[in-house]
Design a protein around this motif. Structure first.
Motif, PDB file in Angstrom:
ATOM      1  N   ILE A  55      13.226 -39.134  32.836  1.00  0.00           N
ATOM      2  CA  ILE A  55      12.743 -38.466  33.716  1.00  0.00           C
ATOM      3  C   ILE A  55      11.973 -39.087  34.947  1.00  0.00           C
ATOM      4  O   ILE A  55      11.606 -40.446  34.768  1.00  0.00           O
ATOM      5  CB  ILE A  55      11.282 -37.822  32.766  1.00  0.00           C
ATOM      6  CG1 ILE A  55      10.571 -36.729  33.641  1.00  0.00           C
ATOM      7  CG2 ILE A  55      10.355 -38.686  32.377  1.00  0.00           C
ATOM      8  CD1 ILE A  55       9.579 -36.140  32.960  1.00  0.00           C
ATOM      9  N   THR A  56      11.905 -38.559  36.351  1.00  0.00           N
ATOM     10  CA  THR A  56      11.397 -39.156  37.381  1.00  0.00           C
ATOM     11  C   THR A  56      10.334 -38.459  37.944  1.00  0.00           C
ATOM     12  O   THR A  56       9.891 -37.348  37.399  1.00  0.00           O
ATOM     13  CB  THR A  56      12.429 -39.214  38.626  1.00  0.00           C
ATOM     14  OG1 THR A  56      12.600 -38.153  38.935  1.00  0.00           O
ATOM     15  CG2 THR A  56      13.448 -40.033  37.843  1.00  0.00           C
ATOM     16  N   GLU A  57       9.563 -38.916  38.921  1.00  0.00           N
ATOM     17  CA  GLU A  57       8.706 -38.210  39.647  1.00  0.00           C
ATOM     18  C   GLU A  57       9.005 -36.741  40.180  1.00  0.00           C
ATOM     19  O   GLU A  57       8.166 -35.894  40.520  1.00  0.00           O
ATOM     20  CB  GLU A  57       7.972 -38.981  40.762  1.00  0.00           C
ATOM     21  CG  GLU A  57       9.053 -39.233  42.057  1.00  0.00           C
ATOM     22  CD  GLU A  57      10.070 -39.898  41.725  1.00  0.00           C
ATOM     23  OE1 GLU A  57      11.128 -40.011  42.731  1.00  0.00           O
ATOM     24  OE2 GLU A  57      10.237 -40.895  40.743  1.00  0.00           O
ATOM     25  N   GLN A  58      10.262 -36.390  40.348  1.00  0.00           N
ATOM     26  CA  GLN A  58      10.925 -35.440  41.039  1.00  0.00           C
ATOM     27  C   GLN A  58      10.565 -34.090  39.727  1.00  0.00           C
ATOM     28  O   GLN A  58      10.321 -33.025  40.187  1.00  0.00           O
ATOM     29  CB  GLN A  58      12.335 -35.377  41.026  1.00  0.00           C
ATOM     30  CG  GLN A  58      12.731 -36.217  42.037  1.00  0.00           C
ATOM     31  CD  GLN A  58      12.135 -35.851  43.458  1.00  0.00           C
ATOM     32  OE1 GLN A  58      12.040 -34.754  43.671  1.00  0.00           O
ATOM     33  NE2 GLN A  58      11.801 -36.819  44.086  1.00  0.00           N
ATOM     34  N   LYS A  61       7.488 -31.760  40.675  1.00  0.00           N
ATOM     35  CA  LYS A  61       7.480 -30.811  41.808  1.00  0.00           C
ATOM     36  C   LYS A  61       8.065 -29.559  41.593  1.00  0.00           C
ATOM     37  O   LYS A  61       8.896 -29.395  40.682  1.00  0.00           O
ATOM     38  CB  LYS A  61       8.303 -31.844  42.765  1.00  0.00           C
ATOM     39  CG  LYS A  61       7.550 -33.041  43.501  1.00  0.00           C
ATOM     40  CD  LYS A  61       8.509 -33.659  44.694  1.00  0.00           C
ATOM     41  CE  LYS A  61       7.562 -34.895  45.167  1.00  0.00           C
ATOM     42  NZ  LYS A  61       8.244 -35.622  46.051  1.00  0.00           N
ATOM     43  N   GLY A  62       7.718 -28.628  42.328  1.00  0.00           N
ATOM     44  CA  GLY A  62       8.202 -27.417  42.068  1.00  0.00           C
ATOM     45  C   GLY A  62       7.559 -26.199  41.235  1.00  0.00           C
ATOM     46  O   GLY A  62       7.594 -25.101  40.995  1.00  0.00           O
ATOM     47  N   HIS A  63       6.340 -26.804  40.576  1.00  0.00           N
ATOM     48  CA  HIS A  63       5.363 -26.030  39.783  1.00  0.00           C
ATOM     49  C   HIS A  63       4.038 -26.815  39.642  1.00  0.00           C
ATOM     50  O   HIS A  63       4.160 -27.956  39.987  1.00  0.00           O
ATOM     51  CB  HIS A  63       6.138 -26.013  38.580  1.00  0.00           C
ATOM     52  CG  HIS A  63       6.492 -27.354  37.953  1.00  0.00           C
ATOM     53  ND1 HIS A  63       5.555 -28.163  37.443  1.00  0.00           N
ATOM     54  CD2 HIS A  63       7.560 -27.842  37.810  1.00  0.00           C
ATOM     55  CE1 HIS A  63       6.229 -29.272  36.915  1.00  0.00           C
ATOM     56  NE2 HIS A  63       7.508 -29.267  37.256  1.00  0.00           N
ATOM     57  N   ASP A  97       2.312 -19.540  32.927  1.00  0.00           N
ATOM     58  CA  ASP A  97       3.721 -19.524  32.624  1.00  0.00           C
ATOM     59  C   ASP A  97       4.495 -20.553  33.674  1.00  0.00           C
ATOM     60  O   ASP A  97       5.320 -21.271  33.020  1.00  0.00           O
ATOM     61  CB  ASP A  97       4.593 -18.283  32.723  1.00  0.00           C
ATOM     62  CG  ASP A  97       4.316 -17.285  31.634  1.00  0.00           C
ATOM     63  OD1 ASP A  97       3.943 -17.704  30.972  1.00  0.00           O
ATOM     64  OD2 ASP A  97       4.894 -15.855  31.961  1.00  0.00           O
ATOM     65  N   THR A  98       4.021 -20.708  34.735  1.00  0.00           N
ATOM     66  CA  THR A  98       4.750 -21.741  35.529  1.00  0.00           C
ATOM     67  C   THR A  98       4.066 -23.109  35.487  1.00  0.00           C
ATOM     68  O   THR A  98       4.461 -24.006  36.327  1.00  0.00           O
ATOM     69  CB  THR A  98       4.597 -21.371  37.080  1.00  0.00           C
ATOM     70  OG1 THR A  98       3.112 -21.292  37.675  1.00  0.00           O
ATOM     71  CG2 THR A  98       5.040 -20.062  37.219  1.00  0.00           C
ATOM     72  N   LEU A  99       2.927 -23.238  34.789  1.00  0.00           N
ATOM     73  CA  LEU A  99       1.958 -24.460  34.583  1.00  0.00           C
ATOM     74  C   LEU A  99       2.778 -25.477  33.860  1.00  0.00           C
ATOM     75  O   LEU A  99       3.289 -25.034  32.492  1.00  0.00           O
ATOM     76  CB  LEU A  99       0.741 -24.034  34.191  1.00  0.00           C
ATOM     77  CG  LEU A  99      -0.232 -25.352  33.981  1.00  0.00           C
ATOM     78  CD1 LEU A  99      -0.619 -26.035  35.375  1.00  0.00           C
ATOM     79  CD2 LEU A  99      -1.673 -24.950  33.401  1.00  0.00           C
ATOM     80  N   LYS A 100       2.882 -26.757  33.979  1.00  0.00           N
ATOM     81  CA  LYS A 100       3.438 -27.632  32.955  1.00  0.00           C
ATOM     82  C   LYS A 100       2.316 -28.439  32.693  1.00  0.00           C
ATOM     83  O   LYS A 100       1.486 -28.924  33.682  1.00  0.00           O
ATOM     84  CB  LYS A 100       4.793 -28.110  33.566  1.00  0.00           C
ATOM     85  CG  LYS A 100       5.865 -27.210  33.882  1.00  0.00           C
ATOM     86  CD  LYS A 100       7.305 -27.969  33.833  1.00  0.00           C
ATOM     87  CE  LYS A 100       8.335 -26.832  33.881  1.00  0.00           C
ATOM     88  NZ  LYS A 100       9.513 -27.273  34.104  1.00  0.00           N
ATOM     89  N   ALA A 101       2.719 -29.335  31.543  1.00  0.00           N
ATOM     90  CA  ALA A 101       1.735 -30.580  31.341  1.00  0.00           C
ATOM     91  C   ALA A 101       2.247 -31.727  31.003  1.00  0.00           C
ATOM     92  O   ALA A 101       3.372 -31.560  30.330  1.00  0.00           O
ATOM     93  CB  ALA A 101       0.791 -30.070  30.247  1.00  0.00           C
ATOM     94  N   GLY A 170      -0.419 -30.007  42.428  1.00  0.00           N
ATOM     95  CA  GLY A 170       0.424 -28.816  43.103  1.00  0.00           C
ATOM     96  C   GLY A 170       1.866 -28.888  42.947  1.00  0.00           C
ATOM     97  O   GLY A 170       2.300 -29.932  42.544  1.00  0.00           O
ATOM     98  N   ALA A 171       2.349 -27.858  43.282  1.00  0.00           N
ATOM     99  CA  ALA A 171       4.035 -27.621  43.284  1.00  0.00           C
ATOM    100  C   ALA A 171       4.547 -28.636  44.212  1.00  0.00           C
ATOM    101  O   ALA A 171       5.687 -28.933  44.170  1.00  0.00           O
ATOM    102  CB  ALA A 171       4.362 -26.306  43.618  1.00  0.00           C
TER     103      ALA A 171
END
Length: 197
Positions: A55-58, A61-63, A97-101, A170-171
């Motif tokens: 997993i990287t910093e990418q 992003k996007g969500h 739904d779009t939120l990740k942790a 943020g996304a």
């Protein structure tokens, strides 16, 4: 018409306004912009998620994301925070739904991917544990301006002293706000809803 006794105070007043205006302009122009400050937070990293995948910093992003730095041997603050996170997801329902942790380990020497997976799974399946090479983790810790320090204990073991705030990202991958440890649940939820807008 102005009399002589009004001329000097008028000139002084105008001069004072000019000086204040110049000082105000330079103060404003020299202040760091919010977007510039946000651009300096975060870091590139190559770590491992709790399923053993790179997993990287990418991934940030996007969500919108909740990011928390802690460790699985934490006696109180970390389990309390992850329990609250699980509650936030439940309270948000479909709105989240779009939120990740993401739960970054400040103790990657002990926190293997499997340990992280089992630990986060005790709270919710919505939190991704992140661990990996200690030097790579230090990049993330420093990049997100997190305080983390190993504290030896009398029995020869150690604990980790660390920042206890949840970062709201943020996304675009930029920091938007933070939720302090022990913050009022209604305030915390409102901050997350603001992030989701």
């Amino acid at each position: 018409m102005f009399t002589r006794e009004w001329i000097i105070p008028a000139i002084l007043g105008v001069a004072l306004l000019i000086v204040c205006g110049v000082l105000g302009y330079f103060t404003w122009s020299l202040m760091p912009r919010a977007d510039a400050a946000e651009a300096n937070i975060g870091a590139t990293f190559k770590l491992t998620d709790d399923r053993g995948q790179p997993i990287t910093e990418q991934a940030l992003k996007g969500h919108p994301s909740l990011i928390y730095f802690g460790y699985t041997h934490c006696p109180e603050v970390c389990p309390t925070t992850l329990y609250e996170m699980a509650g936030w997801f439940k309270a948000l329902g479909d709105q989240g739904d779009t939120l990740k942790a993401y739960f970054f380990s400040v103790d990657p020497e002990r926190d293997t991917p499997q340990i992280m997976h089992n630990y986060t799974g005790n709270f919710t399946d919505r939190i991704t544990g992140i661990t990996g090479d200690p030097s790579e983790m230090q990049k993330a810790i420093k990049g997100w301006r997190i305080y983390a320090k190993k504290m030896p204990t009398p029995d020869g073991d150690y604990t980790m002293d660390h920042t206890a705030s949840v970062l709201l990202v943020g996304a675009d991958g930029n920091l938007r706000s933070m939720i302090a440890y022990g913050e009022d649940p209604k305030v915390a939820l409102q901050k997350i809803r603001n992030l989701l807008q």
